[in-house]
Design an enzyme around this catalytic site. Structure first.
Site, PDB file in Angstrom:
ATOM      1  N   ASP A 160     -57.808  22.728 -23.351  1.00 20.66           N
ATOM      2  CA  ASP A 160     -57.028  23.066 -24.541  1.00 20.66           C
ATOM      3  C   ASP A 160     -57.514  24.424 -25.046  1.00 20.66           C
ATOM      4  O   ASP A 160     -58.439  25.009 -24.486  1.00 20.66           O
ATOM      5  CB  ASP A 160     -57.160  21.965 -25.592  1.00 20.66           C
ATOM      6  N   SER A 161     -56.894  24.927 -26.109  1.00 24.01           N
ATOM      7  CA  SER A 161     -57.202  26.288 -26.562  1.00 24.01           C
ATOM      8  C   SER A 161     -58.378  26.337 -27.522  1.00 24.01           C
ATOM      9  O   SER A 161     -58.851  27.406 -27.867  1.00 24.01           O
ATOM     10  CB  SER A 161     -55.981  26.874 -27.259  1.00 24.01           C
ATOM     11  N   CYS A 201     -57.936  -3.331 -10.904  1.00 25.42           N
ATOM     12  CA  CYS A 201     -59.041  -2.372 -11.021  1.00 25.42           C
ATOM     13  C   CYS A 201     -60.364  -3.011 -10.553  1.00 25.42           C
ATOM     14  O   CYS A 201     -60.475  -4.228 -10.422  1.00 25.42           O
ATOM     15  CB  CYS A 201     -59.170  -1.865 -12.458  1.00 25.42           C
ATOM     16  N   HIS A 213     -61.475  -0.072 -16.462  1.00 21.41           N
ATOM     17  CA  HIS A 213     -60.283  -0.911 -16.658  1.00 21.41           C
ATOM     18  C   HIS A 213     -59.237  -0.218 -17.535  1.00 21.41           C
ATOM     19  O   HIS A 213     -58.042  -0.191 -17.201  1.00 21.41           O
ATOM     20  CB  HIS A 213     -60.653  -2.266 -17.281  1.00 21.41           C
ATOM     21  N   ASP A 256     -52.212  13.210 -22.503  1.00 20.75           N
ATOM     22  CA  ASP A 256     -53.662  13.021 -22.502  1.00 20.75           C
ATOM     23  C   ASP A 256     -54.024  12.277 -23.764  1.00 20.75           C
ATOM     24  O   ASP A 256     -53.332  12.404 -24.782  1.00 20.75           O
ATOM     25  CB  ASP A 256     -54.411  14.363 -22.495  1.00 20.75           C
ATOM     26  N   GLN A 300     -44.460  24.071 -31.748  1.00 16.86           N
ATOM     27  CA  GLN A 300     -44.918  23.499 -33.011  1.00 16.86           C
ATOM     28  C   GLN A 300     -43.719  23.297 -33.943  1.00 16.86           C
ATOM     29  O   GLN A 300     -42.575  23.434 -33.508  1.00 16.86           O
ATOM     30  CB  GLN A 300     -45.982  24.411 -33.646  1.00 16.86           C
ATOM     31  N   CYS A 347     -61.739  -5.703 -12.988  1.00 19.59           N
ATOM     32  CA  CYS A 347     -61.036  -6.998 -12.970  1.00 19.59           C
ATOM     33  C   CYS A 347     -61.198  -7.724 -11.635  1.00 19.59           C
ATOM     34  O   CYS A 347     -61.143  -8.952 -11.585  1.00 19.59           O
ATOM     35  CB  CYS A 347     -59.569  -6.803 -13.309  1.00 19.59           C
ATOM     36  N   ASP A 371     -52.911  28.000 -30.584  1.00 17.88           N
ATOM     37  CA  ASP A 371     -51.829  27.663 -31.517  1.00 17.88           C
ATOM     38  C   ASP A 371     -52.398  27.163 -32.833  1.00 17.88           C
ATOM     39  O   ASP A 371     -53.592  26.892 -32.943  1.00 17.88           O
ATOM     40  CB  ASP A 371     -50.920  26.594 -30.909  1.00 17.88           C
ATOM     41  N   CYS A 388     -54.451  -7.361 -13.112  1.00 16.94           N
ATOM     42  CA  CYS A 388     -54.977  -6.001 -12.932  1.00 16.94           C
ATOM     43  C   CYS A 388     -55.756  -5.902 -11.620  1.00 16.94           C
ATOM     44  O   CYS A 388     -56.493  -6.811 -11.248  1.00 16.94           O
ATOM     45  CB  CYS A 388     -55.885  -5.635 -14.105  1.00 16.94           C
TER      46      CYS A 388
HETATM   47 ZN   LIG Z   1     -58.710  -4.163 -14.877  1.00 15.17          ZN
END
Ligand SMILES: [Zn+2]
Length: 364
Positions: free
Chosen positions: A93-94, A305, A334, A265, A188, A308, A147, A303
């Site tokens: 970012d700036s 992952c 997770h 993000d 903006q 999990c 900005d 899930c």
């Molecule tokens: Zn998970």
């Protein structure tokens, strides 16, 4: 677009888009969720784990890295990719947003911002030119124009901040030197649709490799955020990626992809993990809760992952109660997986032209 950057729009379904943004450090498949690595580290997870999670882009913060360890030091160590050993795409970012969040410790003028460091109280000054120089030292693939983010409901302030943001974007374009970095402009204008449209026209006309939408998720309602996205969607260039800054709950991804956003993000998944909360697509579990003490199930039975596949809620709760560091790592894995997988599912739904039915099913 350039020798280093191009965006392929692969499919559109309504306003939702699936694409590939080609960068010097690899392809970013959109819709994309970018984990946040404020201090050149996504808290509690290794770059190897991020790679295994399929993260296509990570974010680092200019304000923090400029103050500590210093962008010159990062440059001396070979740039962010080498310094943190992440070979994939990075976005910085700036520095503006963090500085504007300092409230009492900053003074803004037409030329830049003077602020006090949150670390030692020392005085610093950031201008569009300084922000570009820092971001060139850090060496991310995607860099952001400097900005000014105004509070969303103040019309007068938003008009002034938007004009400043436009002038500053031009100054960023003028001083940028590195060809292997893509500069994104930032729209903006608060909740004011006419300002947003004006800003989208100006920013789009700069013909940069991508466009960002700033100043959202800062206190306005979801309906107001959606109205802004709908107002600027027809104005922003179709053939450039659109990045909605700082937004990223699962519902936000679903709703904002529906309105033409490609990149997100948010610190939410890793921040929640450090506060013992596990995200599921539609819910959150606070694993410190005693009801999980003897619960043999994983966080989410559907899930896939690492967490999990290997650990029970009982074990995760034990780690939290015993204040073991591994709890933050396992919960971060997770939570990040939940958002990264959701982004992949959204992409698949767009490719198969069934995005609206995905949305309907999701909110049923
Ligand atoms: Zn998970």
């Amino acid at each position: 677009m350039t020798e280093y950057f191009s965006f392929e729009l692969i499919a559109q379904d309504g306003r939702a888009r699936a694409g590939i943004f080609h960068t010097p450090h690899g392809d970013i498949y959109t819709p994309c969720f970018a984990p946040v690595g404020t201090q050149a580290t996504v808290k509690a997870v290794t770059p190897q784990q991020l790679q295994e999670l399929g993260a296509g882009l990570i974010l680092a913060n200019t304000y923090h890295l400029y103050l500590r360890p210093g962008d010159d030091l990062v440059a001396e160590m070979g740039g962010l990719h080498q310094f943190m050993s992440w070979s994939g795409p990075i976005l910085t970012d700036s520095g503006g947003f963090q500085i504007f969040s300092l409230a009492d410790n900053r003074v803004i003028d037409d030329n830049g911002v003077t602020f006090k460091s949150h670390i030692d109280g020392s005085t610093h000054r950031l201008t569009p030119e300084v922000s570009m120089s820092i971001q060139e030292n850090l060496g991310a693939d995607i860099i952001m124009a400097f900005d000014e983010c105004a509070s969303p409901y103040d019309r007068g302030y938003n008009e002034r901040a938007m004009q400043r943001t436009h002038k500053w974007a031009k100054r960023c374009v003028d001083v940028k030197t590195r060809q292997d970095q893509a500069l994104f402009g930032i729209v903006q204008g608060g909740i004011f649709l006419d300002l947003r449209q004006q800003s989208a026209e100006y920013t789009g006309a700069l013909d940069l490799p991508g466009n960002a939408i700033g100043g959202l998720s800062v206190g306005e309602t979801k309906d107001e955020m959606h109205a802004v996205l709908e107002a600027i969607d027809p104005i922003l260039p179709l053939d450039k990626p659109r990045y909605l800054m700082g937004v990223g709950t699962p519902e936000d991804l679903v709703n904002c992809v529906l309105r033409g956003v490609d990149i997100f993000d948010c610190v939410l998944p890793t921040r929640l993990a450090r506060h013992n909360a596990a995200m599921t697509e539609k819910d959150r579990l606070n694993l410190v809760n005693a009801t999980y003490a003897r619960d043999p199930r994983p966080i989410d039975e559907s899930c896939t992952c690492y967490t999990c596949r290997n650990y029970s809620r009982a074990y995760l709760r034990h780690l939290i109660v015993a204040k073991e560091m591994l709890s933050a790592t396992l919960l971060s894995i997770h939570n990040l997986h939940t958002l990264l997988q959701l982004a992949r599912d959204l992409r698949q739904a767009i490719l198969e032209k069934r995005y609206q039915s995905f949305v309907d099913e999701y909110f049923k």
